[in-house]
Design a protein around this motif. Structure first.
Motif, PDB file in Angstrom:
ATOM      1  N   ALA A 115     -11.065   5.641   7.741  1.00  0.00           N
ATOM      2  CA  ALA A 115     -11.755   4.939   6.660  1.00  0.00           C
ATOM      3  C   ALA A 115     -13.218   4.716   7.032  1.00  0.00           C
ATOM      4  O   ALA A 115     -14.121   4.927   6.215  1.00  0.00           O
ATOM      5  CB  ALA A 115     -11.066   3.606   6.367  1.00  0.00           C
ATOM      6  N   ILE A 169      -5.898   5.152  10.799  1.00  0.00           N
ATOM      7  CA  ILE A 169      -6.313   5.120   9.409  1.00  0.00           C
ATOM      8  C   ILE A 169      -7.593   4.321   9.234  1.00  0.00           C
ATOM      9  O   ILE A 169      -8.480   4.691   8.458  1.00  0.00           O
ATOM     10  CB  ILE A 169      -5.184   4.560   8.519  1.00  0.00           C
ATOM     11  N   ILE A 170      -7.712   3.228   9.975  1.00  0.00           N
ATOM     12  CA  ILE A 170      -8.926   2.423   9.876  1.00  0.00           C
ATOM     13  C   ILE A 170     -10.116   3.232  10.364  1.00  0.00           C
ATOM     14  O   ILE A 170     -11.215   3.180   9.777  1.00  0.00           O
ATOM     15  CB  ILE A 170      -8.774   1.115  10.666  1.00  0.00           C
ATOM     16  N   THR A 203       3.738   2.847  17.758  1.00  0.00           N
ATOM     17  CA  THR A 203       3.204   3.851  16.835  1.00  0.00           C
ATOM     18  C   THR A 203       2.645   3.204  15.578  1.00  0.00           C
ATOM     19  O   THR A 203       1.720   3.727  14.960  1.00  0.00           O
ATOM     20  CB  THR A 203       4.285   4.848  16.410  1.00  0.00           C
ATOM     21  N   ASP A 204       3.204   2.056  15.186  1.00  0.00           N
ATOM     22  CA  ASP A 204       2.699   1.372  14.002  1.00  0.00           C
ATOM     23  C   ASP A 204       1.238   0.995  14.195  1.00  0.00           C
ATOM     24  O   ASP A 204       0.401   1.201  13.318  1.00  0.00           O
ATOM     25  CB  ASP A 204       3.517   0.112  13.728  1.00  0.00           C
ATOM     26  N   ILE A 262      -0.965   4.132  14.197  1.00  0.00           N
ATOM     27  CA  ILE A 262      -1.255   4.720  12.892  1.00  0.00           C
ATOM     28  C   ILE A 262      -2.218   3.847  12.099  1.00  0.00           C
ATOM     29  O   ILE A 262      -3.113   4.350  11.415  1.00  0.00           O
ATOM     30  CB  ILE A 262       0.050   5.006  12.103  1.00  0.00           C
ATOM     31  N   ALA A 263      -2.056   2.538  12.211  1.00  0.00           N
ATOM     32  CA  ALA A 263      -2.969   1.636  11.498  1.00  0.00           C
ATOM     33  C   ALA A 263      -4.393   1.826  12.010  1.00  0.00           C
ATOM     34  O   ALA A 263      -5.347   1.907  11.224  1.00  0.00           O
ATOM     35  CB  ALA A 263      -2.523   0.179  11.666  1.00  0.00           C
ATOM     36  N   ALA A 291       9.201  -6.516  15.793  1.00  0.00           N
ATOM     37  CA  ALA A 291       9.424  -5.450  14.818  1.00  0.00           C
ATOM     38  C   ALA A 291       8.279  -4.450  14.810  1.00  0.00           C
ATOM     39  O   ALA A 291       8.414  -3.363  14.275  1.00  0.00           O
ATOM     40  CB  ALA A 291       9.598  -6.042  13.419  1.00  0.00           C
ATOM     41  N   ILE A 292       7.153  -4.826  15.416  1.00  0.00           N
ATOM     42  CA  ILE A 292       6.002  -3.936  15.424  1.00  0.00           C
ATOM     43  C   ILE A 292       6.122  -2.968  16.582  1.00  0.00           C
ATOM     44  O   ILE A 292       6.106  -3.358  17.735  1.00  0.00           O
ATOM     45  CB  ILE A 292       4.686  -4.721  15.557  1.00  0.00           C
ATOM     46  N   LYS A 293       6.229  -1.687  16.235  1.00  0.00           N
ATOM     47  CA  LYS A 293       6.314  -0.685  17.294  1.00  0.00           C
ATOM     48  C   LYS A 293       4.921  -0.213  17.662  1.00  0.00           C
ATOM     49  O   LYS A 293       3.961  -0.400  16.919  1.00  0.00           O
ATOM     50  CB  LYS A 293       7.127   0.522  16.803  1.00  0.00           C
ATOM     51  N   ILE A 306       9.675 -13.449  16.420  1.00  0.00           N
ATOM     52  CA  ILE A 306      10.672 -12.391  16.264  1.00  0.00           C
ATOM     53  C   ILE A 306      10.050 -11.217  15.537  1.00  0.00           C
ATOM     54  O   ILE A 306      10.348 -10.076  15.813  1.00  0.00           O
ATOM     55  CB  ILE A 306      11.883 -12.920  15.458  1.00  0.00           C
ATOM     56  N   LEU A 307       9.164 -11.532  14.606  1.00  0.00           N
ATOM     57  CA  LEU A 307       8.547 -10.479  13.814  1.00  0.00           C
ATOM     58  C   LEU A 307       7.698  -9.556  14.677  1.00  0.00           C
ATOM     59  O   LEU A 307       7.600  -8.377  14.431  1.00  0.00           O
ATOM     60  CB  LEU A 307       7.680 -11.081  12.711  1.00  0.00           C
TER      61      LEU A 307
END
Lengths: 110, 170
Positions: free
Chosen positions: A22, A18-19, A10-11, A14-15, A6-8, A2-3
């Protein structure tokens, strides 16, 4: 399971972005270091000498020889068992250092 | 919502956040790089932001930073913590308003900008550009901790009772 819903998208985007930033920052960092002015040689936590990097010279210590040439510092000879300090690339920027652990010698550019 | 209920709700959430801060303080990850945190205390702010209770979120954020810094850290850290939390909130606010990010994305952004803002504050205060060598580690840790807290937040937020408790305006 189910979790995972919850991950879209765009999430993840963006992750990933950012990586990547970095990683890019990580590789760009060495270029940030400013050119050094002086070399401070320390042995056993005591300052042995301070030398300007723009003048070529050779400094002889007990078991190590330091060579300043062309604005760069290198450990030319060292009789320590593994000689890691000898293989270190030449240093020239503020904050860089070459360390000979067995002889407790630290070459630091300031 | 009645004022007393508002106050009680706010106090409960703030206390919750402070307990999380306490738990975090028990396992400092400072050996990796200064300022690395799990961001557990931010989960409350995150849930409030996702529930679109922006004013409450801002206020809880402000209070928990001040109180937890006095409780678990020292006064010097207050400036860094405040700048980190402030920027993180602004970013989370806009991320939530834009509606393109899920709770995990908002948490990641919050975590990353919290760390980045703290680093920037450190640079401004000690004026040594050496601090930026920590940037890659802090960015990655912001993503990791943001993702973890975001996952926890997503699981919690799904609960209808929690949504009622937060008076979610989704």
């Amino acid at each position: 399971m189910i979790l995972l819903k919850a991950i879209k998208k765009t999430d993840i985007v963006i992750a990933a972005v950012i990586i990547i930033v970095a990683a890019a920052t990580f590789f760009a960092l060495p270029a940030l270091r400013q050119a050094g002015k002086t070399l401070v040689i320390t042995q056993n936590n005591q300052i042995i000498g301070t030398y300007r990097i723009d003048k070529d010279r050779t400094v002889k210590l007990d078991g190590n020889t330091v060579v300043i040439k062309g604005g760069k510092v290198k450990m030319s000879t060292a009789d320590c068992p593994r000689g890691i300090c000898r293989h270190h690339a030449a240093i020239s920027r503020k904050g860089e250092s070459i360390i000979c652990l067995p002889h407790k010698v630290i070459l630091e550019v300031k | 919502m009645k004022n007393t209920r508002k106050t009680a709700l706010f106090a409960a959430l703030l206390a919750c956040s402070l307990v999380f801060a306490f738990v975090e303080a028990l396992f400092p990850l400072d050996f990796i790089a200064p300022g690395i945190k799990l961001g557990l205390a931010n989960s409350v702010v995150l849930l409030l932001v996702c529930a679109k209770r922006y004013k409450t979120a801002a206020f809880v954020n402000l209070c928990r930073i001040i109180i937890s810094t006095f409780l678990f850290s020292n006064l010097m850290g207050l400036i860094y913590a405040l700048s980190g939390a402030f920027f993180a909130y602004i970013v989370m606010f806009f991320a939530s308003k834009t509606r393109i990010f899920g709770i995990i994305g908002i948490s990641v952004l919050g975590g990353v900008f919290h760390n980045a803002a703290q680093l920037l504050a450190a640079y401004i205060i000690i004026e040594n550009s050496g601090v930026f060598f920590y940037l890659p580690v802090l960015l990655i840790s912001g993503v990791v901790s943001g993702a973890l807290i975001g996952l926890c937040g997503a699981a919690i937020f799904k609960n209808k009772n929690i949504q009622k408790f937060l008076n979610a305006n989704t």
